[in-house]
Scaffold this motif. Structure first.
Motif, short mmCIF file in Angstrom:
data_model
loop_
_atom_site.label_atom_id
_atom_site.label_comp_id
_atom_site.label_asym_id
_atom_site.label_seq_id
_atom_site.Cartn_x
_atom_site.Cartn_y
_atom_site.Cartn_z
N SER A 215 0.81 -1.22 0.00
CA SER A 215 0.00 0.00 0.00
C SER A 215 0.85 1.27 0.00
O SER A 215 0.29 2.38 -0.05
CB SER A 215 -0.91 0.02 1.24
N GLN A 216 2.15 1.13 0.08
CA GLN A 216 3.01 2.31 0.18
C GLN A 216 2.86 3.20 -1.05
O GLN A 216 2.94 2.72 -2.18
CB GLN A 216 4.47 1.89 0.35
N GLY A 217 2.65 4.48 -0.81
CA GLY A 217 2.53 5.44 -1.90
C GLY A 217 1.11 5.67 -2.36
O GLY A 217 0.82 6.70 -2.96
N ASN A 218 0.21 4.73 -2.10
CA ASN A 218 -1.20 4.90 -2.48
C ASN A 218 -1.90 5.60 -1.32
O ASN A 218 -2.17 4.99 -0.28
CB ASN A 218 -1.82 3.53 -2.76
N LEU A 219 -2.21 6.88 -1.49
CA LEU A 219 -2.68 7.69 -0.37
C LEU A 219 -3.97 7.16 0.25
O LEU A 219 -4.15 7.21 1.47
CB LEU A 219 -2.86 9.16 -0.80
N MET B 199 -2.95 4.14 2.23
CA MET B 199 -2.15 4.57 3.39
C MET B 199 -3.08 5.11 4.48
O MET B 199 -2.93 4.80 5.66
CB MET B 199 -1.14 5.64 2.98
#
Lengths: 153, 145
Positions: free
Chosen positions: A131-135, A138
């Motif tokens: 999920s990193q980077g997907n606001l 996140m």
């Protein structure tokens, strides 16, 4: 009441301040009035609730002002590092654990770059690698973390 | 969304004023310049915890950004000229910290995502040099598949 609160080199959090006021008042009554009656106890509890409520309202108001100021004034076109260096963002971090529920509420309303503030205050890093980077994801990770930790907003 | 001018862009990037750029998207927080330079318009890339970053050190130095692009298959090259068979990116730094990346299009012009704001198309990497992004640190290229 002057002199009843122990001087401290560190500024207490708002909730701590409420507690210190209450304890100081109780200490004052014990010392000067030979104990606290039930009626005094009820008044103290009522006073504590009022103070807590006022302090929370002030906290929410300060947070909203700073968050709005950050969104309006943060360096446009810059990356997160420049955004989080904005004084309003730094002041929100400086408000400590008391603002965690407010940050989570903001994330629930609109995914924004509040992740660093949450990480800086709590030390947590609940976003899984996928999920990193997907606001949106996140934000969902932090909201789930907040509920698990018992935060309410 | 397409357009030719925006007041905040004109103010932030004096070299871009007088219609030397085209706005090619609406503002979006879904992705940033690094993602856009790498062709990823679904994620925000940053060395900060929780953001997308490949398996390189998470720190803000421009050297780390160069290492990250190297890991993605890019190599430092001499100039920003259009070369057949290669895709180029320009990496920017200010005071030793990375600030921005832009990508060359097949027509030789450059495309940039401006943080949480718009995508723009501009003529050269140096168009974005200035107070906000500092200067171009290096140009890197990758052979197109």
């Amino acid at each position: 009441m002057q002199g009843l609160v122990e001087p401290s080199l560190e500024l207490p959090g708002l909730i701590d301040f409420t507690r210190i006021c209450r304890e100081s008042w109780e200490r004052f009554l014990r010392t000067k009035c030979n104990g606290i009656t039930e009626e005094m106890r009820r008044e103290l509890d009522a006073m504590k609730d009022v103070i807590s409520c006022l302090i929370h309202e002030e906290l929410v108001s300060d947070f909203n002002k700073l968050a709005q100021q950050w969104e309006q004034e943060r360096p446009r076109g810059s990356d997160v590092l420049q955004m989080i260096m904005h004084p309003s963002y730094q002041r929100i971090i400086g408000m400590g654990h008391d603002v965690v529920p407010l940050l989570l509420k903001e994330l629930e309303r609109k995914p924004e770059h509040w992740f660093w503030a949450l990480h800086a205050i709590t030390g947590a890093d609940p976003v899984p690698p996928e999920s990193q980077g997907n606001l949106k994801e996140m934000a969902a990770s932090w909201i789930a973390w907040g509920k698990k930790q018992g935060y309410e907003w | 969304m397409n357009g030719n001018s925006n007041a905040w862009i004109d103010n932030a990037f004096p070299s871009l004023s007088h219609g030397r750029y085209t706005i090619t998207s609406a503002p979006s927080v879904d992705y940033n310049c690094i993602g856009w330079a790498l062709g990823d318009s679904a994620a925000w890339w940053s060395h900060l915890p929780g953001y997308r970053w490949p398996n390189v050190e998470r720190n803000p130095t421009v050297e780390t950004l160069v290492a990250m692009f190297a890991q993605m298959g890019y190599q430092i090259c001499d100039d920003a000229c259009l070369e057949n068979g290669f895709e180029k990116v320009a990496l920017y730094e200010k005071a030793g910290l990375w600030t921005h990346a832009s990508r060359q299009l097949t027509n030789g012009r450059w495309t940039s995502k401006l943080g949480p704001e718009e995508d723009i198309e501009h003529a050269t990497p140096d168009d974005l040099s200035g107070v906000l992004y500092g200067a171009v640190h290096c140009i890197m290229r990758k052979r197109q598949p």
